[in-house]
Design a protein around this motif. Structure first.
Motif, PDB file in Angstrom:
ATOM      1  N   MET A  40      -7.845  19.351  13.892  1.00  0.00           N
ATOM      2  CA  MET A  40      -8.546  18.188  13.361  1.00  0.00           C
ATOM      3  C   MET A  40      -8.657  18.247  11.851  1.00  0.00           C
ATOM      4  SD  MET A  40     -11.673  18.252  16.128  1.00  0.00           S
ATOM      5  CE  MET A  40     -11.998  19.989  15.798  1.00  0.00           C
ATOM      6  N   ASP A  41      -8.493  17.093  11.222  1.00  0.00           N
ATOM      7  CA  ASP A  41      -8.813  16.937   9.808  1.00  0.00           C
ATOM      8  C   ASP A  41     -10.273  16.507   9.780  1.00  0.00           C
ATOM      9  OD1 ASP A  41      -9.275  16.114   7.229  1.00  0.00           O
ATOM     10  OD2 ASP A  41      -7.642  14.667   7.156  1.00  0.00           O
ATOM     11  N   VAL A  42     -11.145  17.399   9.361  1.00  0.00           N
ATOM     12  CA  VAL A  42     -12.577  17.125   9.455  1.00  0.00           C
ATOM     13  C   VAL A  42     -13.042  16.027   8.505  1.00  0.00           C
ATOM     14  CG1 VAL A  42     -13.163  19.389  10.377  1.00  0.00           C
ATOM     15  CG2 VAL A  42     -13.188  19.034   7.916  1.00  0.00           C
ATOM     16  N   GLU A  43     -12.265  15.719   7.492  1.00  0.00           N
ATOM     17  CA  GLU A  43     -12.646  14.654   6.558  1.00  0.00           C
ATOM     18  C   GLU A  43     -12.333  13.273   7.127  1.00  0.00           C
ATOM     19  OE1 GLU A  43     -14.345  15.038   3.729  1.00  0.00           O
ATOM     20  OE2 GLU A  43     -14.408  17.178   4.166  1.00  0.00           O
ATOM     21  N   SER A  44     -11.118  13.086   7.624  1.00  0.00           N
ATOM     22  CA  SER A  44     -10.694  11.762   8.098  1.00  0.00           C
ATOM     23  C   SER A  44     -10.999  11.528   9.571  1.00  0.00           C
ATOM     24  CB  SER A  44      -9.191  11.584   7.870  1.00  0.00           C
ATOM     25  OG  SER A  44      -8.454  12.402   8.770  1.00  0.00           O
ATOM     26  N   GLY A  45     -11.137  12.607  10.337  1.00  0.00           N
ATOM     27  CA  GLY A  45     -11.317  12.472  11.779  1.00  0.00           C
ATOM     28  C   GLY A  45     -10.005  12.394  12.536  1.00  0.00           C
ATOM     29  N   ASP A  46      -8.893  12.419  11.824  1.00  0.00           N
ATOM     30  CA  ASP A  46      -7.572  12.382  12.439  1.00  0.00           C
ATOM     31  C   ASP A  46      -7.320  13.723  13.135  1.00  0.00           C
ATOM     32  OD1 ASP A  46      -5.051  11.479  13.134  1.00  0.00           O
ATOM     33  OD2 ASP A  46      -4.214  11.651  11.110  1.00  0.00           O
ATOM     34  N   TYR A  47      -6.552  13.701  14.212  1.00  0.00           N
ATOM     35  CA  TYR A  47      -6.271  14.942  14.925  1.00  0.00           C
ATOM     36  C   TYR A  47      -4.926  14.865  15.628  1.00  0.00           C
ATOM     37  CZ  TYR A  47      -7.830  12.368  19.081  1.00  0.00           C
ATOM     38  OH  TYR A  47      -7.970  11.450  20.079  1.00  0.00           O
ATOM     39  N   GLU A  48      -4.432  16.027  16.016  1.00  0.00           N
ATOM     40  CA  GLU A  48      -3.192  16.172  16.769  1.00  0.00           C
ATOM     41  C   GLU A  48      -3.436  17.213  17.852  1.00  0.00           C
ATOM     42  OE1 GLU A  48       0.381  15.443  16.197  1.00  0.00           O
ATOM     43  OE2 GLU A  48       0.064  14.013  14.571  1.00  0.00           O
ATOM     44  N   GLU A  55       2.887  23.113  14.392  1.00  0.00           N
ATOM     45  CA  GLU A  55       3.473  21.789  14.147  1.00  0.00           C
ATOM     46  C   GLU A  55       2.404  20.722  13.967  1.00  0.00           C
ATOM     47  OE1 GLU A  55       6.583  21.059  13.333  1.00  0.00           O
ATOM     48  OE2 GLU A  55       6.891  23.222  13.451  1.00  0.00           O
ATOM     49  N   THR A  56       1.330  20.813  14.727  1.00  0.00           N
ATOM     50  CA  THR A  56       0.261  19.831  14.576  1.00  0.00           C
ATOM     51  C   THR A  56      -0.358  19.924  13.189  1.00  0.00           C
ATOM     52  OG1 THR A  56      -1.298  21.354  15.603  1.00  0.00           O
ATOM     53  CG2 THR A  56      -0.321  19.716  17.029  1.00  0.00           C
ATOM     54  N   SER A  57      -0.536  21.139  12.702  1.00  0.00           N
ATOM     55  CA  SER A  57      -1.083  21.325  11.361  1.00  0.00           C
ATOM     56  C   SER A  57      -0.150  20.747  10.311  1.00  0.00           C
ATOM     57  CB  SER A  57      -1.308  22.811  11.074  1.00  0.00           C
ATOM     58  OG  SER A  57      -2.275  23.337  11.940  1.00  0.00           O
ATOM     59  N   ARG A  58       1.129  20.972  10.469  1.00  0.00           N
ATOM     60  CA  ARG A  58       2.109  20.441   9.502  1.00  0.00           C
ATOM     61  C   ARG A  58       2.091  18.914   9.485  1.00  0.00           C
ATOM     62  NH1 ARG A  58       6.780  24.702  11.077  1.00  0.00           N
ATOM     63  NH2 ARG A  58       6.005  26.410   9.787  1.00  0.00           N
ATOM     64  N   ARG A  59       2.033  18.295  10.670  1.00  0.00           N
ATOM     65  CA  ARG A  59       2.005  16.831  10.727  1.00  0.00           C
ATOM     66  C   ARG A  59       0.743  16.280  10.075  1.00  0.00           C
ATOM     67  NH1 ARG A  59       4.342  17.771  16.010  1.00  0.00           N
ATOM     68  NH2 ARG A  59       2.278  17.558  16.975  1.00  0.00           N
ATOM     69  N   LEU A  60      -0.392  16.904  10.342  1.00  0.00           N
ATOM     70  CA  LEU A  60      -1.633  16.448   9.719  1.00  0.00           C
ATOM     71  C   LEU A  60      -1.607  16.634   8.209  1.00  0.00           C
ATOM     72  CD1 LEU A  60      -4.368  17.616  12.246  1.00  0.00           C
ATOM     73  CD2 LEU A  60      -3.852  15.274  11.579  1.00  0.00           C
ATOM     74  N   GLN A  61      -1.073  17.774   7.743  1.00  0.00           N
ATOM     75  CA  GLN A  61      -0.985  18.013   6.298  1.00  0.00           C
ATOM     76  C   GLN A  61      -0.061  16.994   5.631  1.00  0.00           C
ATOM     77  OE1 GLN A  61      -2.470  20.010   4.068  1.00  0.00           O
ATOM     78  NE2 GLN A  61      -3.799  20.984   5.556  1.00  0.00           N
ATOM     79  N   GLN A  62       0.978  16.548   6.327  1.00  0.00           N
ATOM     80  CA  GLN A  62       1.854  15.519   5.770  1.00  0.00           C
ATOM     81  C   GLN A  62       1.107  14.197   5.628  1.00  0.00           C
ATOM     82  OE1 GLN A  62       5.262  15.499   8.366  1.00  0.00           O
ATOM     83  NE2 GLN A  62       6.350  17.006   7.140  1.00  0.00           N
ATOM     84  N   THR A  68      -8.626  19.643   4.933  1.00  0.00           N
ATOM     85  CA  THR A  68      -9.193  20.834   5.549  1.00  0.00           C
ATOM     86  C   THR A  68      -9.058  20.683   7.053  1.00  0.00           C
ATOM     87  OG1 THR A  68     -10.770  21.057   3.745  1.00  0.00           O
ATOM     88  CG2 THR A  68     -11.277  22.231   5.784  1.00  0.00           C
ATOM     89  N   LEU A  69      -8.333  21.597   7.670  1.00  0.00           N
ATOM     90  CA  LEU A  69      -8.059  21.505   9.098  1.00  0.00           C
ATOM     91  C   LEU A  69      -8.879  22.529   9.870  1.00  0.00           C
ATOM     92  CD1 LEU A  69      -4.172  21.146   9.005  1.00  0.00           C
ATOM     93  CD2 LEU A  69      -5.908  19.344   8.912  1.00  0.00           C
ATOM     94  N   TYR A  70      -9.171  22.188  11.119  1.00  0.00           N
ATOM     95  CA  TYR A  70      -9.944  23.054  11.998  1.00  0.00           C
ATOM     96  C   TYR A  70      -9.315  22.961  13.378  1.00  0.00           C
ATOM     97  CZ  TYR A  70     -14.181  25.452  13.563  1.00  0.00           C
ATOM     98  OH  TYR A  70     -15.079  26.374  14.048  1.00  0.00           O
ATOM     99  N   ALA A  71      -9.097  24.089  14.037  1.00  0.00           N
ATOM    100  CA  ALA A  71      -8.442  24.104  15.347  1.00  0.00           C
ATOM    101  C   ALA A  71      -9.383  24.626  16.424  1.00  0.00           C
ATOM    102  CB  ALA A  71      -7.190  24.967  15.299  1.00  0.00           C
ATOM    103  N   LEU A  72      -9.276  24.025  17.594  1.00  0.00           N
ATOM    104  CA  LEU A  72     -10.011  24.463  18.778  1.00  0.00           C
ATOM    105  C   LEU A  72      -9.068  24.430  19.967  1.00  0.00           C
ATOM    106  CD1 LEU A  72     -13.227  22.278  18.386  1.00  0.00           C
ATOM    107  CD2 LEU A  72     -13.066  24.732  18.021  1.00  0.00           C
ATOM    108  N   ARG A  73      -9.315  25.281  20.951  1.00  0.00           N
ATOM    109  CA  ARG A  73      -8.561  25.222  22.207  1.00  0.00           C
ATOM    110  C   ARG A  73      -9.345  24.329  23.157  1.00  0.00           C
ATOM    111  NH1 ARG A  73      -4.146  27.347  23.531  1.00  0.00           N
ATOM    112  NH2 ARG A  73      -4.281  28.982  21.966  1.00  0.00           N
TER     113      ARG A  73
END
Length: 90
Positions: A40-48, A55-62, A68-73
């Motif tokens: 999740m991008d905690v600023e925008s609320g966007d997630y993958e 890969e999800t982190s790369r897509r969000l960073q693009q 600032t990204l945060y990951a959860l299982r």
């Protein structure tokens, strides 16, 4: 004995990520997604969501450079378990 505490910024990031996750939890905790990673991008609320976070982190960073990204299982209390068993969340 030395104890380490999280910096206030890290603590706030975790709180914001948990708040975001709780808002989207009904949408993402589906049988097909249990065990996958949500980044999740905690600023925008966007997630993958994907099996790995790379890969999800790369897509969000693009889409959100410098975010600032945060990951959860999904469906579990931790992202990874070292020498243990992942416990399902309630």
């Amino acid at each position: 004995m030395t104890t380490h505490s999280l910096s206030p910024a890290v603590s706030i990031l975790g709180e914001r990520a948990q708040e975001l996750y709780q808002r989207i939890r009904p949408q993402v905790e589906t049988p097909d997604n249990i065990g996958k990673l949500i980044v999740m991008d905690v600023e925008s609320g966007d997630y993958e969501i994907d099996n790995t976070g790379i890969e999800t982190s790369r897509r969000l960073q693009q889409r959100h450079p410098g975010s600032t990204l945060y990951a959860l299982r999904i469906g579990f209390q931790a992202v990874e378990a070292l020498g243990g068993i992942l416990e399902h969340s309630d």
